[in-house]
Design a protein around this motif. Structure first.
Motif, short mmCIF file in Angstrom:
data_model
loop_
_atom_site.label_atom_id
_atom_site.label_comp_id
_atom_site.label_asym_id
_atom_site.label_seq_id
_atom_site.Cartn_x
_atom_site.Cartn_y
_atom_site.Cartn_z
N SER A 336 0.81 -1.22 0.00
CA SER A 336 0.00 0.00 0.00
C SER A 336 0.84 1.27 0.00
O SER A 336 0.56 2.22 -0.72
N SER A 337 1.90 1.31 0.79
CA SER A 337 2.68 2.53 0.92
C SER A 337 3.54 2.82 -0.32
O SER A 337 4.05 3.92 -0.47
N ARG A 338 3.68 1.85 -1.22
CA ARG A 338 4.51 2.02 -2.40
C ARG A 338 3.72 2.00 -3.72
O ARG A 338 4.20 2.52 -4.73
N HIS A 339 2.56 1.41 -3.70
CA HIS A 339 1.87 1.15 -4.97
C HIS A 339 0.44 1.66 -5.00
O HIS A 339 -0.38 1.16 -5.77
N ASN A 340 0.11 2.66 -4.18
CA ASN A 340 -1.28 3.12 -4.12
C ASN A 340 -1.54 4.36 -4.96
O ASN A 340 -2.63 4.93 -4.90
N MET A 341 -0.57 4.81 -5.75
CA MET A 341 -0.74 6.04 -6.52
C MET A 341 -0.74 5.73 -8.02
O MET A 341 0.24 5.23 -8.56
N GLY A 342 -1.85 6.02 -8.66
CA GLY A 342 -1.96 5.71 -10.08
C GLY A 342 -2.22 4.24 -10.33
O GLY A 342 -1.71 3.65 -11.29
N MET A 343 -3.04 3.60 -9.47
CA MET A 343 -3.38 2.19 -9.61
C MET A 343 -4.34 1.99 -10.78
O MET A 343 -5.28 2.75 -10.97
N ALA A 344 -4.10 0.93 -11.55
CA ALA A 344 -5.01 0.58 -12.64
C ALA A 344 -5.20 -0.94 -12.64
O ALA A 344 -4.24 -1.70 -12.50
N PHE A 345 -6.46 -1.36 -12.77
CA PHE A 345 -6.76 -2.79 -12.81
C PHE A 345 -8.05 -3.00 -13.57
O PHE A 345 -8.75 -2.05 -13.92
N THR A 346 -8.37 -4.24 -13.83
CA THR A 346 -9.56 -4.57 -14.61
C THR A 346 -10.65 -5.16 -13.73
O THR A 346 -10.45 -5.38 -12.53
N ARG A 347 -11.74 -5.48 -14.35
CA ARG A 347 -12.88 -6.06 -13.64
C ARG A 347 -12.52 -7.38 -12.97
O ARG A 347 -13.11 -7.75 -11.94
N ASP A 348 -11.57 -8.10 -13.54
CA ASP A 348 -11.21 -9.40 -12.95
C ASP A 348 -10.72 -9.25 -11.51
O ASP A 348 -11.12 -10.02 -10.62
N LEU A 349 -9.84 -8.27 -11.26
CA LEU A 349 -9.37 -8.05 -9.89
C LEU A 349 -10.50 -7.52 -9.03
O LEU A 349 -10.63 -7.89 -7.86
N TRP A 350 -11.33 -6.63 -9.58
CA TRP A 350 -12.45 -6.10 -8.80
C TRP A 350 -13.36 -7.23 -8.31
O TRP A 350 -13.84 -7.20 -7.17
N LYS A 351 -13.57 -8.25 -9.12
CA LYS A 351 -14.42 -9.36 -8.70
C LYS A 351 -13.85 -10.05 -7.45
O LYS A 351 -14.59 -10.43 -6.55
N ASP A 352 -12.52 -10.17 -7.40
CA ASP A 352 -11.91 -10.81 -6.23
C ASP A 352 -11.94 -9.89 -5.01
O ASP A 352 -12.09 -10.35 -3.87
N ILE A 353 -11.78 -8.57 -5.24
CA ILE A 353 -11.91 -7.62 -4.13
C ILE A 353 -13.32 -7.67 -3.57
O ILE A 353 -13.54 -7.70 -2.34
N LYS A 354 -14.29 -7.72 -4.46
CA LYS A 354 -15.70 -7.73 -4.05
C LYS A 354 -16.03 -8.98 -3.24
O LYS A 354 -16.83 -8.93 -2.29
N LYS A 355 -15.42 -10.10 -3.59
CA LYS A 355 -15.65 -11.33 -2.83
C LYS A 355 -15.14 -11.21 -1.40
O LYS A 355 -15.56 -11.96 -0.51
N CYS A 356 -14.22 -10.26 -1.18
CA CYS A 356 -13.65 -10.05 0.15
C CYS A 356 -14.31 -8.89 0.88
O CYS A 356 -13.71 -8.28 1.79
N THR A 357 -15.54 -8.56 0.51
CA THR A 357 -16.23 -7.42 1.11
C THR A 357 -16.28 -7.51 2.63
O THR A 357 -16.03 -6.53 3.34
N SER A 358 -16.60 -8.67 3.15
CA SER A 358 -16.71 -8.82 4.61
C SER A 358 -15.37 -8.53 5.28
O SER A 358 -15.31 -7.83 6.30
N GLU A 359 -14.28 -9.04 4.71
CA GLU A 359 -12.95 -8.81 5.27
C GLU A 359 -12.58 -7.33 5.17
O GLU A 359 -12.00 -6.76 6.09
#
Length: 470
Positions: A336-359
């Protein structure tokens, strides 16, 4: 006495016959051209055979102003869709752009709430009459999280205006403050398609109740036994360090998570988009080749780092050597402290983030990026691997704000420094090729939570976004 017509006069005259045939051909030619114009499709019809052509609805309709021909949809997750245009709106079809809706008193929270609900439902894309919109797997959609710093936002827009290819992207502004000043700044944008969305559960709209600060909220530093005696709100749920929530810090994490749900799952124009989404903030400045670089990174990822799921165009290195590193990337795990500026990703990663909503919603840290690193360690499969530019294309100019206590806030000075740096390295921008220039040596660890997220109400509000309640 009537004149008798001779048999010779009754014969067809060649001139009359030719004239009649010419008129018939001319009429057929006109009808044929009208038919072609009314059913025009772009060249290379093979590439557009399943294109989604979105049409605007009337702006006063509270439903989204774009719609999809579902019968032509192909599963956007399928490999055969990789070469297809996923969103297409032709330019010059619509003659509407920004319509100013000023004179909404900023103390009239009821009126602001109605306006926010209307705009979020309307999903109006501006500047289509000039640029149209064509999005596909090679595109970059830019999402900017905006709070209330107008001076910083102006600087960001000035940098975005200079980005090559900006006219081909969709620029989305996600606001947690409804402000006529901020809206007016966004309305000046004339260099690309633009959309505004508004966080509907903001502290601005609830100044004396959750998620703002209720008069009976527990003071941050009150001890739990004392909180129970005075019966302040949520006395049973301080954070792991014994502190109670501070609304101004909690909102950023809420806003960050809500905007991803809204952009990926609620915006009709994004429903089938599988390309990159670049996340920016109001106090960033971008290099003119940032879109080009991200597209090159995406191609390099497919060749040399198939398991890289996050692309980071920015870095915080104090010294930047464009002559050496302009075309080089570094591989590693997302920190987070090194890679949080100008992040780009696709829907595929978003799907995995969304699965971790509770966490995400139950991790006791008010920082979205710290929380995301925790997800990478404990919830997202195989940890998030990142590809980072060694010479930054995104700069952080914010010296004042939620996490910055600087009193001498002069963003124009910071802007001049960045512009001087970019100008002196102009010849090193837009490299011909990208290559892997090393592996990150930073040790990956599960971050220790910073607290500030123990309040049961924050966790419940966060979880509600996954249910479409935000």
């Amino acid at each position: 006495m009537p004149t008798l017509t001779s048999p010779l006069d009754m014969r067809f005259r060649p001139v009359r016959l030719i004239r009649s045939l010419f008129m018939i051909v001319l009429i057929l030619f006109v009808f044929l051209n009208l038919h072609v114009l009314m059913n025009f499709e772009p060249n290379n019809s093979d590439a557009y055979d399943r294109t989604l052509l979105y049409k605007l609805r009337h702006r006063n309709n509270l439903k989204a102003h774009v719609q999809t021909d579902r019968s032509q949809l192909q599963d956007s997750d399928g490999p055969e869709n990789s070469s297809k245009v996923e969103v297409l709106i032709l330019p010059n079809q619509y003659n509407q752009t920004f319509v100013s809706r000023h004179n909404i008193p900023e103390h009239n929270l009821t009126q602001i709430k109605l306006e926010i609900d209307r705009r979020n439902a309307e999903q109006y894309v501006h500047n289509l009459q000039k640029y149209g919109l064509s999005l596909g797997p090679e595109s970059v959609v830019i999402v900017v999280q905006v709070h209330d710093r107008a001076n910083y936002l102006k600087i960001l827009l000035d940098s975005l205006r200079k980005v090559k290819g900006i006219e081909k992207t969709l620029l989305i502004f996600s606001h947690d403050v409804f402000s006529e000043q901020l809206n007016s700044i966004v309305e000046t944008i004339d260099f690309c398609p633009v959309m505004q969305i508004f966080f509907p559960v903001s502290a601005q709209l609830h100044p004396k109740e959750f998620p703002g600060e209720h008069p009976n909220d527990c003071p941050r530093n009150v001890k739990k036994d004392q909180a129970l005696k005075i019966k302040c709100n949520n006395a049973n749920h301080p954070d792991k360090y014994g502190h109670y929530r501070e609304a101004k810090y909690c909102q950023t994490k809420h806003h960050w998570f809500w905007k991803l749900f809204h952009v990926f799952d609620q915006l009709t124009v994004m429903k089938n988009y599988t390309g990159l989404v670049l996340l920016l903030e109001e106090d960033y400045y971008v290099a003119p080749d940032v879109i080009t670089i991200l597209q090159m990174m995406n191609h390099l990822k497919k060749k040399d780092c198939k398991d890289c799921r996050m692309l980071t165009a920015g870095n915080y290195d104090k010294t930047q050597s464009y002559s050496i590193n302009s075309g080089k990337v570094e591989l590693g795990h997302w920190i987070s402290s090194r890679h949080n500026m100008g992040m780009a990703f696709t829907r595929d990663l978003w799907k995995d983030i969304k699965k971790c909503t509770s966490e995400f919603c139950n991790f006791d840290d008010y920082n979205w990026d710290w929380t995301l690193q925790h997800l990478s360690m404990k919830c997202i499969p195989d940890k998030v691997k990142v590809m980072k530019m060694k010479a930054t294309r995104v700069f952080h100019i914010g010296e004042c704000g939620v996490h910055h206590k600087g009193k001498n806030c002069q963003p124009d000075n910071k802007k001049k420094q960045i512009e001087t740096q970019l100008q002196s390295n102009k010849q090193h921008l837009f490299p011909n090729v990208l290559s892997v220039g090393g592996q990150s040596k930073f040790k990956l660890r599960d971050p220790k939570p910073n607290g500030g997220w123990g309040d049961k109400r924050d966790r419940e509000l966060c979880l509600s976004f996954a249910k479409g309640q935000g």
